[in-house]
Scaffold this active site. Structure first.
Site, PDB file in Angstrom:
ATOM      1  N   TYR A 168      15.576 -70.834 -56.820  1.00 21.30           N
ATOM      2  CA  TYR A 168      16.812 -71.721 -56.297  1.00 21.30           C
ATOM      3  C   TYR A 168      17.266 -71.842 -55.312  1.00 21.30           C
ATOM      4  O   TYR A 168      18.200 -72.480 -54.712  1.00 21.30           O
ATOM      5  CB  TYR A 168      17.795 -70.604 -56.948  1.00 21.30           C
ATOM      6  CG  TYR A 168      17.610 -70.301 -58.526  1.00 21.30           C
ATOM      7  CD1 TYR A 168      16.834 -71.247 -59.299  1.00 21.30           C
ATOM      8  CD2 TYR A 168      18.601 -69.573 -59.254  1.00 21.30           C
ATOM      9  CE1 TYR A 168      16.449 -71.013 -60.713  1.00 21.30           C
ATOM     10  CE2 TYR A 168      18.174 -69.429 -60.745  1.00 21.30           C
ATOM     11  CZ  TYR A 168      17.284 -70.248 -61.519  1.00 21.30           C
ATOM     12  OH  TYR A 168      17.061 -70.026 -62.945  1.00 21.30           O
ATOM     13  N   LYS A 217       5.209 -62.283 -62.448  1.00 15.11           N
ATOM     14  CA  LYS A 217       3.955 -63.272 -63.377  1.00 15.11           C
ATOM     15  C   LYS A 217       2.899 -63.246 -62.265  1.00 15.11           C
ATOM     16  O   LYS A 217       2.313 -64.201 -61.867  1.00 15.11           O
ATOM     17  CB  LYS A 217       4.714 -64.562 -63.287  1.00 15.11           C
ATOM     18  CG  LYS A 217       3.762 -65.729 -64.158  1.00 15.11           C
ATOM     19  CD  LYS A 217       3.635 -65.446 -65.614  1.00 15.11           C
ATOM     20  CE  LYS A 217       2.752 -66.402 -66.346  1.00 15.11           C
ATOM     21  NZ  LYS A 217       2.574 -65.771 -67.848  1.00 15.11           N
ATOM     22  N   ASP A 249       6.428 -63.272 -69.598  1.00  9.64           N
ATOM     23  CA  ASP A 249       6.536 -63.829 -70.884  1.00  9.64           C
ATOM     24  C   ASP A 249       6.510 -62.774 -71.749  1.00  9.64           C
ATOM     25  O   ASP A 249       7.382 -62.647 -72.901  1.00  9.64           O
ATOM     26  CB  ASP A 249       5.194 -64.726 -70.934  1.00  9.64           C
ATOM     27  CG  ASP A 249       4.181 -64.248 -70.195  1.00  9.64           C
ATOM     28  OD1 ASP A 249       4.214 -63.216 -69.454  1.00  9.64           O
ATOM     29  OD2 ASP A 249       3.172 -64.843 -70.452  1.00  9.64           O
ATOM     30  N   ASP A 273      17.584 -64.653 -64.359  1.00 11.88           N
ATOM     31  CA  ASP A 273      18.612 -65.439 -64.700  1.00 11.88           C
ATOM     32  C   ASP A 273      18.544 -65.612 -66.316  1.00 11.88           C
ATOM     33  O   ASP A 273      19.217 -65.413 -67.033  1.00 11.88           O
ATOM     34  CB  ASP A 273      18.437 -66.945 -64.307  1.00 11.88           C
ATOM     35  CG  ASP A 273      19.695 -67.794 -64.394  1.00 11.88           C
ATOM     36  OD1 ASP A 273      20.518 -67.428 -65.120  1.00 11.88           O
ATOM     37  OD2 ASP A 273      19.580 -69.040 -64.149  1.00 11.88           O
ATOM     38  N   ASP A 277      20.461 -63.538 -69.454  1.00 11.45           N
ATOM     39  CA  ASP A 277      21.318 -63.937 -70.476  1.00 11.45           C
ATOM     40  C   ASP A 277      20.634 -63.562 -72.007  1.00 11.45           C
ATOM     41  O   ASP A 277      21.348 -63.315 -72.993  1.00 11.45           O
ATOM     42  CB  ASP A 277      21.005 -65.360 -70.379  1.00 11.45           C
ATOM     43  CG  ASP A 277      22.214 -66.062 -69.328  1.00 11.45           C
ATOM     44  OD1 ASP A 277      22.977 -65.174 -68.974  1.00 11.45           O
ATOM     45  OD2 ASP A 277      22.517 -67.205 -69.715  1.00 11.45           O
TER      46      ASP A 277
END
Ligand code: NAD
Length: 384
Positions: A168, A217, A249, A273, A277
């Protein structure tokens, strides 16, 4: 597992807390917009009760941010307000913003809208570590979308998300490459950025069940391989904490297959992020979710995970519990008042056990109460 929250933690924490009696807590409050003033008022009521019971002095300084600041000063956050926040020990925020489709606050450039104040204060205070707990109250487990056999004894985790680096914040651009429109985003982390968030995660694990699952990852990304290496290095300073690595994942799957396995999840900005959620969704109740954003010191900004809910503002029906639990996080992480934080969490647990509910978490057979009464009930149940 559920016993980590509430009174059963007290005996060990009590020893730690004896050294910190009679503290002066300098807190900046930002009521903000919508339901913000109502829920911050209730959180301060509970903090004041903690002060009375445990002998601490709460000094509040209120600043304006968001739409209310736009109305008064023409900008969502003034330099003076930011300076006041910087000078405090901690910041307690309600929420900012109005009805996006129907408010004069949004007829201006994005950097003058209410939420720009939020970005400015996070940047100005260098808040790089975001902590979001996801805890399932037994009394509210019907709101959890997972099957009962998956929920088991419940879950109690925190997600520690890096907030100021990664994809980001890297360079981004769109350009023509060989006649084809091509967009580029850059995922960049240096070892210092990884180290400081990892230290926060291990520090917090030491206050909990001493387990960190670091999510990356590393089978694909260089930034993840560096992440893993630095996290392993930091772990050497915390021999009591168990470190496990998990690919992102797999983590997304594990959260809905076996949420009870998680204590502290440590991860980078974009993975955090998404995962935070997901984790908050499985608690099923937005009015209950607290959060904290920390910088390199003990300083932090504490706020509910929800927004300003303009649709229910001013009606005394908003659930103040997320903000009250954010105040508990403030006591624990900025002031090391673990016993006082546990007293607030135990009081919340008790009102739920007794059957009191605001409208958003109401179910048949419970007693419906408003914002103010919920604050009163929780404050009354704070005991030494
Ligand atoms: P929201 O979280 O404010 O509301 C979503 C829904 O949840 C609404 O139906 C609302 O009534 C309900 N709700 C939220 N908090 C509740 C509570 N404590 N008790 C009972 N019900 C509650 O999200 P939104 O409607 O998308 O956004 C409203 C405004 O808040 C927007 O201006 C948005 O930009 C802003 N916002 C601010 C923050 C922040 O200040 N940190 C975060 C998110 C959204």
């Amino acid at each position: 597992m559920m016993s980590v929250r509430g009174r059963s933690r007290r005996p060990t924490l009590c020893v730690q807390n004896r050294e910190v009696n009679d503290m002066n807590l300098n807190i900046v409050t930002i009521p903000g917009d919508g339901i913000g003033p109502e829920i911050v008022r209730e959180a301060c009521k509970v903090l004041d009760r903690v002060g009375q019971v445990y002998g601490h002095t709460m000094n509040y300084t209120e600043i304006l941010m968001g739409g209310c600041s736009i109305d008064k000063y023409g900008v969502p956050l003034t330099d003076e307000a930011l300076a006041t926040a910087k000078a405090a020990d901690a910041v307690l925020l309600g929420a900012v913003g109005g009805n996006v489709g129907n408010s004069r606050w949004y007829d201006v450039a994005p950097n003058l809208r209410p939420e720009a104040g939020l970005l400015a204060i996070r940047k100005g205070l260098n808040l790089f570590a975001n902590i979001r707990p996801a805890y399932l109250y037994k009394e509210l487990s019907d709101a959890c979308p997972l099957k009962k056999k998956i929920i088991g004894d419940g879950f109690d985790m925190v997600i520690m998300r890096e907030l100021t680096g990664g994809l980001y914040f890297g360079d981004r651009y769109t350009k023509e490459v060989g006649g084809v429109t091509t967009a580029v985003d850059t995922l960049i982390y240096n070892e210092d950025e990884i180290r400081r968030i990892a230290v926060k995660a291990f520090d917090i694990a030491m206050k909990r069940r001493k387990s960190v699952i670091s999510v990356d990852k590393a089978n694909v990304l260089d930034s993840s391989r560096l992440w893993r290496k630095v996290v392993e290095d930091v772990a050497k300073d915390y021999p009591e904490v168990k470190l496990t690595h998990m690919l992102v994942d797999n983590c997304a799957m594990q959260l809905v297959m076996n949420p009870g396995q998680f204590d502290v999840i440590l991860t980078e900005n974009m993975f955090g992020d998404i995962l935070s959620d997901e984790a908050s969704m499985i608690t099923g109740s937005i009015g209950m979710l607290s959060s904290a954003s920390l910088n390199e010191t003990k300083f932090g900004m504490y706020e509910p995970s929800h927004g300003s809910a303009p649709d229910i503002a001013g009606q005394d029906i908003a659930n103040p519990i997320a903000t009250i639990l954010s105040a508990a996080m403030m006591l624990r992480y900025s002031f090391d008042l673990d016993m006082e934080a546990a007293a607030i969490e135990a009081a919340v647990q008790q009102v739920l056990t007794e059957g009191y509910r605001t409208g958003d978490i109401y179910s048949d057979g419970c007693m419906k109460v408003g914002t103010t009464q919920m604050g009163d009930l929780i404050a009354e149940r704070i005991i030494a």
